[in-house]
Design a protein around this motif. Sequence first.
Motif, PDB file in Angstrom:
ATOM      1  N   ARG A 101       0.815  -1.208   0.000  1.00  0.00           N
ATOM      2  CA  ARG A 101       0.000   0.000   0.000  1.00  0.00           C
ATOM      3  C   ARG A 101       0.848   1.256   0.000  1.00  0.00           C
ATOM      4  N   ALA A 102       2.054   1.153  -0.385  1.00  0.00           N
ATOM      5  CA  ALA A 102       2.920   2.329  -0.488  1.00  0.00           C
ATOM      6  C   ALA A 102       2.772   3.239   0.724  1.00  0.00           C
ATOM      7  N   GLY A 103       3.299   2.803   1.846  1.00  0.00           N
ATOM      8  CA  GLY A 103       3.196   3.592   3.061  1.00  0.00           C
ATOM      9  C   GLY A 103       1.903   3.306   3.811  1.00  0.00           C
ATOM     10  N   MET A 104       1.665   4.078   4.891  1.00  0.00           N
ATOM     11  CA  MET A 104       0.409   3.922   5.625  1.00  0.00           C
ATOM     12  C   MET A 104       0.110   2.474   6.016  1.00  0.00           C
ATOM     13  N   SER A 105       0.711   2.031   7.035  1.00  0.00           N
ATOM     14  CA  SER A 105       0.372   0.702   7.538  1.00  0.00           C
ATOM     15  C   SER A 105       0.124   0.818   9.036  1.00  0.00           C
ATOM     16  N   SER A 106      -0.741   1.768   9.385  1.00  0.00           N
ATOM     17  CA  SER A 106      -0.842   2.124  10.801  1.00  0.00           C
ATOM     18  C   SER A 106      -1.328   0.954  11.652  1.00  0.00           C
ATOM     19  N   ASP A 107      -2.272   0.192  11.155  1.00  0.00           N
ATOM     20  CA  ASP A 107      -2.771  -0.921  11.960  1.00  0.00           C
ATOM     21  C   ASP A 107      -1.693  -1.965  12.195  1.00  0.00           C
ATOM     22  N   GLU A 108      -1.048  -2.354  11.113  1.00  0.00           N
ATOM     23  CA  GLU A 108      -0.018  -3.377  11.237  1.00  0.00           C
ATOM     24  C   GLU A 108       1.167  -2.838  12.037  1.00  0.00           C
ATOM     25  N   ASP A 109       1.442  -1.569  11.829  1.00  0.00           N
ATOM     26  CA  ASP A 109       2.495  -0.935  12.607  1.00  0.00           C
ATOM     27  C   ASP A 109       2.182  -1.036  14.096  1.00  0.00           C
ATOM     28  N   TRP A 110       0.963  -0.732  14.435  1.00  0.00           N
ATOM     29  CA  TRP A 110       0.551  -0.807  15.831  1.00  0.00           C
ATOM     30  C   TRP A 110       0.672  -2.222  16.371  1.00  0.00           C
ATOM     31  N   ASP A 111       0.310  -3.185  15.567  1.00  0.00           N
ATOM     32  CA  ASP A 111       0.431  -4.582  15.984  1.00  0.00           C
ATOM     33  C   ASP A 111       1.870  -4.919  16.351  1.00  0.00           C
ATOM     34  N   PHE A 112       2.762  -4.443  15.525  1.00  0.00           N
ATOM     35  CA  PHE A 112       4.179  -4.714  15.779  1.00  0.00           C
ATOM     36  C   PHE A 112       4.615  -4.171  17.145  1.00  0.00           C
ATOM     37  N   HIS A 113       4.304  -2.916  17.350  1.00  0.00           N
ATOM     38  CA  HIS A 113       4.705  -2.305  18.617  1.00  0.00           C
ATOM     39  C   HIS A 113       4.039  -2.999  19.796  1.00  0.00           C
TER      40      HIS A 113
END
Lengths: 242, 242
Positions: free
Chosen positions: A143-155
């Motif tokens: 999705r060319a950037g913007m992966s806020s949900d998955e980013d949050w999952d990681f953290h």
Amino acid sequence: MFDLPPLQATARDDAVLNVLADFVMQEELKPGDRLPTERVLSERLKVSRTTVREALTRWEGLGLVERRQGSGTYLKAAVSRDMLHLPLTFASGNDFESLMHTLEIRRGLEAEAAALCALRAGPAELELIRQKLETMEEAFHSRAGMSSDEDWDFHQAIYRVSGNPLFEQIISAMHELFHRFWEHPLGVRDFGHASFPYHRTVYERIAARDAEGARSEALKLIATVEADLRRGDANLKRAGNR
Amino acid sequence: MFDLPPLQATARDDAVLNVLADFVMQEELKPGDRLPTERVLSERLKVSRTTVREALTRWEGLGLVERRQGSGTYLKAAVSRDMLHLPLTFASGNDFESLMHTLEIRRGLEAEAAALCALRAGPAELELIRQKLETMEEAFHSRAGMSSDEDWDFHQAIYRVSGNPLFEQIISAMHELFHRFWEHPLGVRDFGHASFPYHRTVYERIAARDAEGARSEALKLIATVEADLRRGDANLKRAGNR
DNA sequence: TTGGTACAATGGTCCAACCAATTTCTGCAT
DNA sequence: ATGCAGAAATTGGTTGGACCATTGTACCAA
């Protein structure tokens, strides 16, 4: 003059909560499980439904429980009788300043959590983090950037693996505050663009059991987010909004 | 898959709380002040008393308000509309594990606060910290260890000078938790004995505007406290208590 | 299988009354 | 006037019963 008798003044809903806590422990209810109906509780405990509701309202306010109309009441966190509740509430406006403040808190916590991860993560936990990382990277590329949900999952995985539940509690509460911004004010800028590569370096330091390295990479990660936000805010001000 | 519509379920009591928060601000009610009767609120807001009560129950659970039967409902803390609620719940608040958890949180925050201090402290703020430091050192020498109050003042000064009010709020709330330990369980060991010298090094790094150095020294400081506590706990277990 | 519809279960709100603790008022004795 | 005991009003706490809004489920028809 002894003034000992604060006991049993009128504290039915407190009693209700204690009994309920016992029930939860006895039934070994875990987060996500549904607990009895208000009407059932009312009948079993021989108190009115109103009283049960007030008690549950208190738990809901503390984030221990979630109510879904038409469905039921669900446990959101582990509950035991001897729990210590520490409800922090503080004014935190919707201004840019407040966002920076929460970010500073997060930086401190994130760094510590990453360091603890490096010390404590077992093979299984490490694998979980790696998986979250790859999911995030995949979403980022597709999705060319913007992966806020998955980013949050990681953290969140990092907080969880840290072995200290307080991290997750504090941060997830702050997450709400973050969303207040991401909805309205500064447009959905390409967050995480700059911070993206650091996710992997954090993971690598954790995997290498390098606590100080993990701490340091986590600090860099948040620093890039902060820089992004500052840049966004500057753009906004330059554009004359507010 | 869009999952956007969490909008406007049925949330009267949330609305009630918002309006109430507005009222409190408008009337400039301070902690200790009495707020309107449940019946009055019910009438003015055109909602049932039950709803008003559920809303107030939530506030009471968060410690914002205190109810006294026959007397009224009293404000216990400052209230504003955009408040961030951060309800923390500690499982079984008396074990050693929980103490370590809070200490880990504190380490993350303390390090960050010290770093921010180094960046932001003006001459006046720096002088304040130095003064607290010397008061602490003096108390330490005169009373041969154990300077917990003055020690706390020193740390609190750092939180305050950090320029981020959240640090002080979170930590001071946790401070209460700490005291529950220092009263009862592990005897009042010579805390701070090992951590003592690091107070000055932290200050020196701050004074030198060395953010990373300040962070690093703060980390060492908490680490020594942690080591002390672990040692105390080990002694206790060896003695067979519990 | 799909899609809709009726129905039951559940949380949310409301009302009207009564209980219990507290505060305030009243009136009598001093 | 003053002080104080008892009555009355005020206020939060509890109850029972009713109804609404949402959700989940079973059943039926296309």
